[in-house]
Every structure is written in structure tokens, then in C-alpha cells.
Motif scaffolding. Structure first.
Motif, PDB file in Angstrom:
ATOM      1  N   ARG A 171       0.844  -1.213   0.000  1.00 15.86           N
ATOM      2  CA  ARG A 171       0.000   0.000   0.000  1.00 15.86           C
ATOM      3  C   ARG A 171       0.870   1.251   0.000  1.00 15.86           C
ATOM      4  NH1 ARG A 171      -2.898   0.894   4.925  1.00 15.86           N
ATOM      5  NH2 ARG A 171      -1.342  -0.489   5.850  1.00 15.86           N
ATOM      6  N   LYS A 172       0.349   2.296  -0.676  1.00 14.10           N
ATOM      7  CA  LYS A 172       1.024   3.592  -0.570  1.00 14.10           C
ATOM      8  C   LYS A 172       0.441   4.332   0.617  1.00 14.10           C
ATOM      9  CE  LYS A 172       2.336   4.998  -5.232  1.00 14.10           C
ATOM     10  NZ  LYS A 172       1.996   5.946  -6.291  1.00 14.10           N
ATOM     11  N   LYS A 173       1.276   4.972   1.417  1.00 10.09           N
ATOM     12  CA  LYS A 173       0.755   5.682   2.580  1.00 10.09           C
ATOM     13  C   LYS A 173       1.583   6.941   2.841  1.00 10.09           C
ATOM     14  CE  LYS A 173      -0.617   4.785   7.339  1.00 10.09           C
ATOM     15  NZ  LYS A 173      -2.013   4.995   7.537  1.00 10.09           N
ATOM     16  N   SER A 174       0.862   8.016   3.203  1.00 10.53           N
ATOM     17  CA  SER A 174       1.543   9.265   3.534  1.00 10.53           C
ATOM     18  C   SER A 174       1.523   9.497   5.035  1.00 10.53           C
ATOM     19  CB  SER A 174       0.825  10.438   2.871  1.00 10.53           C
ATOM     20  OG  SER A 174       1.115  10.487   1.510  1.00 10.53           O
ATOM     21  N   PHE A 175       2.508  10.212   5.518  1.00  9.93           N
ATOM     22  CA  PHE A 175       2.564  10.643   6.920  1.00  9.93           C
ATOM     23  C   PHE A 175       2.923  12.125   6.923  1.00  9.93           C
ATOM     24  CE2 PHE A 175       3.806   6.231   6.587  1.00  9.93           C
ATOM     25  CZ  PHE A 175       3.054   5.607   7.568  1.00  9.93           C
ATOM     26  N   LEU A 176       2.599  12.767   8.034  1.00 11.17           N
ATOM     27  CA  LEU A 176       2.966  14.178   8.168  1.00 11.17           C
ATOM     28  C   LEU A 176       4.133  14.277   9.145  1.00 11.17           C
ATOM     29  CD1 LEU A 176       1.301  16.462   6.800  1.00 11.17           C
ATOM     30  CD2 LEU A 176       0.586  17.100   9.086  1.00 11.17           C
ATOM     31  N   VAL A 177       5.224  14.851   8.685  1.00  9.00           N
ATOM     32  CA  VAL A 177       6.388  15.012   9.557  1.00  9.00           C
ATOM     33  C   VAL A 177       6.605  16.507   9.771  1.00  9.00           C
ATOM     34  CG1 VAL A 177       8.887  14.701   9.709  1.00  9.00           C
ATOM     35  CG2 VAL A 177       7.461  12.864   8.818  1.00  9.00           C
ATOM     36  N   GLN A 178       6.835  16.883  11.011  1.00 13.06           N
ATOM     37  CA  GLN A 178       7.071  18.295  11.301  1.00 13.06           C
ATOM     38  C   GLN A 178       8.391  18.493  12.021  1.00 13.06           C
ATOM     39  OE1 GLN A 178       3.532  19.739  13.399  1.00 13.06           O
ATOM     40  NE2 GLN A 178       3.306  21.227  11.741  1.00 13.06           N
ATOM     41  N   ASN A 179       9.074  19.535  11.625  1.00 13.79           N
ATOM     42  CA  ASN A 179      10.265  19.976  12.339  1.00 13.79           C
ATOM     43  C   ASN A 179       9.818  21.179  13.176  1.00 13.79           C
ATOM     44  OD1 ASN A 179      12.787  20.646  13.190  1.00 13.79           O
ATOM     45  ND2 ASN A 179      13.683  20.879  11.150  1.00 13.79           N
ATOM     46  N   VAL A 180       9.721  20.964  14.476  1.00 13.55           N
ATOM     47  CA  VAL A 180       9.189  22.009  15.358  1.00 13.55           C
ATOM     48  C   VAL A 180      10.239  23.097  15.536  1.00 13.55           C
ATOM     49  CG1 VAL A 180       8.330  22.487  17.696  1.00 13.55           C
ATOM     50  CG2 VAL A 180       7.702  20.348  16.532  1.00 13.55           C
ATOM     51  N   ASN A 181       9.797  24.317  15.464  1.00 17.89           N
ATOM     52  CA  ASN A 181      10.697  25.468  15.572  1.00 17.89           C
ATOM     53  C   ASN A 181      11.102  25.665  17.043  1.00 17.89           C
ATOM     54  OD1 ASN A 181      11.698  28.103  15.830  1.00 17.89           O
ATOM     55  ND2 ASN A 181      10.529  28.787  14.046  1.00 17.89           N
ATOM     56  N   THR A 182      12.353  25.354  17.341  1.00 14.53           N
ATOM     57  CA  THR A 182      12.779  25.404  18.748  1.00 14.53           C
ATOM     58  C   THR A 182      13.222  26.805  19.172  1.00 14.53           C
ATOM     59  OG1 THR A 182      14.934  24.578  18.044  1.00 14.53           O
ATOM     60  CG2 THR A 182      13.393  22.970  18.954  1.00 14.53           C
TER      61      THR A 182
END
Ligand code: GN1
Ligand code: MG
Length: 367
Positions: free
Chosen positions: A46-57
């Protein structure tokens, strides 16, 4: 030095995602964190997307506390409303919801197929957004705010925001103050009105609630087919606050004729149809719990939050843009000018906005 591609893949593996990495898209969302949609072909094909975030520190000095807040808040909502869609963060092998490397702080959620809006023409969507933010506040009305860290102290303390602006102007580290004298002058001329909500809060005349604090309409995910609000996202700044902080910030963003950073700021102003639709949705959920003074200061809060954000954009411009992401050198100044133009129009329309609030509240309370 790793490429972004390699870095994202490394982060995804730490969040235990298996399969082939197909690539990523940068999501143009938010003015502080970096957000990516990463795409995989899972081992089952299956193709699957995820959301990745780089939090602004730089913005979130203690991102672990941000994550703890989000965990507690989403857990609270899930335990009350098991059917309500909420954000789920992925865990690393050692059960953390984040990956830290140097000053980078990564987190990952499932990718929810949805529609989001920066500007909305459809009043039904606006009403649904108002209702979603109102419902969010209700869902947290019995949440013990002592459990929350103050992730950004004095976030909507307008008095402090003005002081910070004046400190920035005094220091003038980027030599930009001469260029912004008119904007400074305007903001100082409305200082008392802009700080009136903070003054009422300090006098204990407005109750503290658990609020979202960043109620841009693009923080609501909608069903693509029927425009239903699915979930309120971006819980980084959920903290004790005033009802007006959520209402005012939402109006500031959604009811403006133009986007918040439009260089066409002559066109900035309150679209009263959008104002009424949002208010109707928001009060449908909250009217029965608001105190008379909360209700009476809702329209004012739209002006307050607009002026407050103008002070924040301007202070950031003066300091050389350390806080908000910018796409071009004068971006923060353009944002400031657009918010000032909107604030001026709000003062002109204050009577109409107050009437619209009272009307929507009457309809709800008598419903
Ligand atoms: C920032 O990054 P985003 O869009 O979620 C900011 C808000 C501002 C907004 C203006 C933590 O939100 O307070 O209203 O930009 N968030 C933070 O667009 O400072
Ligand atoms: Mg945010």
C-alpha cells in the motif's frame, strides 16, 4: 551533511515506518514549524503518507512540554468522545513522540486526507469552522488547566507584546526603525484599546479557560466531500486563555477580505458575512457558557488580536526576522501593514460586529 531527503527518511525509520521511501512534499502551512508530507510504499504494497514536522525550537523553547500538553489534551478529548477524530502521534522504539537531533525536533502524525482553507468563500465552511473551534473549547471546559505547561509564556498578553515591540524599537539591531515609524505610531495610538482585554483579564473580570490560541481557519481539517469539520489541529499553543483569544484570532484570519500577508493591504477589511457566519457557528457551541462581559468583548477581541499580531510581526521585522518564517525580506513588514489596515477597518465596523455577536447570541440562547 545529510540532504533533507535522507534526514526525513532517517526520522521516519526512527518512528518505525517500514517500506520504500517514495519522496516528500513541503506543505506550505504555518509560519513557524516546517511541515512535510512523506510518502511510502509499505511492505504490504500500500502507498501511505505521513505528516512530519520539524518544530521550531526558537519559538518553542521546550518542545517536549509542547508534546506533553498535546498528549494530555488529545487523550482528554478521546476519553470523552471516542468517535471524535483526534491527532495521533507516532512513537519511537523508546516510546517517545519525538526525535531530537541537535536543535531539530521532529514529530510524526498520520496524514489525514482533507481540505484546508486559507480563504473561504463558502459560508457553510466558515460556520462549520466556528462551530469546530467552539466545540473544541467545550471539550476542554472540564480539563484541569494546572496540567498544562505554559509553552509560550504571555502568548496573548497584549501588554507584554507592546513592551516587547518598544524594547525591539529601542534596540533597533537591524537598523529598520526609521522605515517603520508610521506603523509604530499607529500601533502606539491604539495601545490602550489593544491592551483592554489583557487589562480585564488582569482585573479578573474575564474567566480563564483552556483555549487553542492559534485559531486560523487552516487549523481546521474539513471533509473534502461535504465540508464537515473533521478535527482541530495545531495544538502547540493550547494553554489557559480567554475565549476572545480564540474568537478574535479566528476572525482576524478568516474574515479578512485578503490573506494576512497580502501586499494589497488597501483591500484588507472585515467581510461582515464571514464574520456573521463564524460567529453563528462559534456561539452555537459556546453562547450558553459565556459570561455577559465575555460576550460583550468578543467583537473587541477581533481588533485586539489583530493589533497584537501587528505588534508581533513588527517587532520581528525590527529584530531582523528571528521568529516568523519569511519568504522575502520585507515579508514581516507587509504582514504588519496588512494587519494594521484590517485593525483600522475593525474599529470602523465595531458597532456592526457587536450587533452581529448580540444577534447570534440571542438566537442561540433562546434556541
Ligand atoms: C503562527 O505557524 P502558525 O501559522 O501556526 C503563530 C501565531 C500567529 C500566526 C500568524 C506559535 O502560527 O501566533 O497568529 O503564525 N504561532 C506561534 O500567521 O507563534
Ligand atoms: Mg500554530
Amino acid at each position: 551533511m545529510m540532504t533533507l531527503n535522507e534526514k526525513l527518511l532517517q526520522v521516519c525509520r526512527l518512528f518505525r515506518i517500514e517500506g520504500d521511501f517514495l519522496g516528500y512534499d513541503t506543505i506550505q502551512m504555518g509560519n513557524v514549524n516546517q511541515t512535510y508530507e512523506v510518502k511510502f510504499r509499505l511492505p504490504d504494497g500500500r502507498k501511505k503518507s505521513f505528516l512530519v514536522q520539524n518544530v521550531n525550537t526558537y519559538v518553542f523553547k521546550n518542545p517536549v512540554q509542547v508534546m506533553e500538553n498535546i498528549d494530555k489534551v488529545t487523550e482528554h478529548i478521546r476519553s470523552k468522545l471516542p468517535d471524535q477524530l483526534t491527532l495521533h502521534f507516532h512513537h519511537t522504539a523508546d516510546r517517545k513522540t519525538y526525535v531530537e537531533d541537535g536543535s531539530n525536533f521532529w514529530r510524526m502524525t498520520n496524514f489525514i486526507p482533507c481540505a484546508t482553507y486559507n480563504a473561504v468563500a463558502d459560508l457553510k465552511i466558515v460556520r462549520n469552522a466556528g462551530q469546530a473551534f467552539g466545540a473544541f473549547q467545550n471539550q476542554l471546559s472540564d480539563f484541569d488547566s494546572d496540567l498544562l505547561y505554559e509553552t509560550i509564556p504571555d502568548f496573548h498578553n497584549t501588554k507584554r507584546r507592546y513592551e516587547a515591540l518598544l524594547e525591539a524599537a529601542k534596540a533597533d539591531p537591524a537598523g529598520r526603525v526609521r522605515e517603520v515609524e508610521r506603523e509604530l505610531e499607529y500601533l502606539l495610538s491604539v495601545r490602550e484599546t489593544a491592551c483592554s482585554l489583557t487589562a480585564l483579564q488582569e482585573r479578573g473580570e474575564l474567566p480563564l479557560r483552556v483555549t487553542h490560541n492559534d485559531t486560523k481557519i487552516n487549523n481546521v481539517l474539513f471533509d473534502k466531500r461535504d465540508g464537515r469539520a473533521l478535527v482541530v489541529v495545531d495544538l502547540d499553543t493550547v494553554m489557559p486563555g480567554l475565549v476572545g483569544h480564540d474568537f478574535g484570532d479566528a476572525i482576524r484570519f478568516a474574515a479578512n477580505y485578503v490573506e494576512e500577508d497580502s501586499p494589497d493591504f488597501q483591500k484588507a477589511g472585515v467581510d461582515m458575512e464571514v464574520f456573521e457566519a463564524f460567529t453563528e457557528g462559534f456561539l452555537k457551541e459556546t453562547a450558553s457558557t459565556l459570561t455577559p462581559l465575555e460576550r460583550e468583548t468578543l467583537a473587541l477581541s477581533a481588533f485586539v488580536l489583530t493589533a497584537e499580531l501587528a505588534t508581533r510581526f513588527l517587532a520581528d521585522y525590527i529584530l531582523g526576522d528571528p521568529y516568523f518564517k519569511i519568504n522575502y525580506p520585507q515579508h514581516n513588514l507587509v504582514r504588519t501593514r496588512c494587519q494594521i489596515a484590517l485593525a483600522k477597518d475593525m474599529l470602523r465596523k465595531m458597532g456592526a460586529m457587536e450587533q452581529a455577536v448580540q444577534h447570534a447570541a440571542r438566537v442561540r440562547v433562546s434556541a
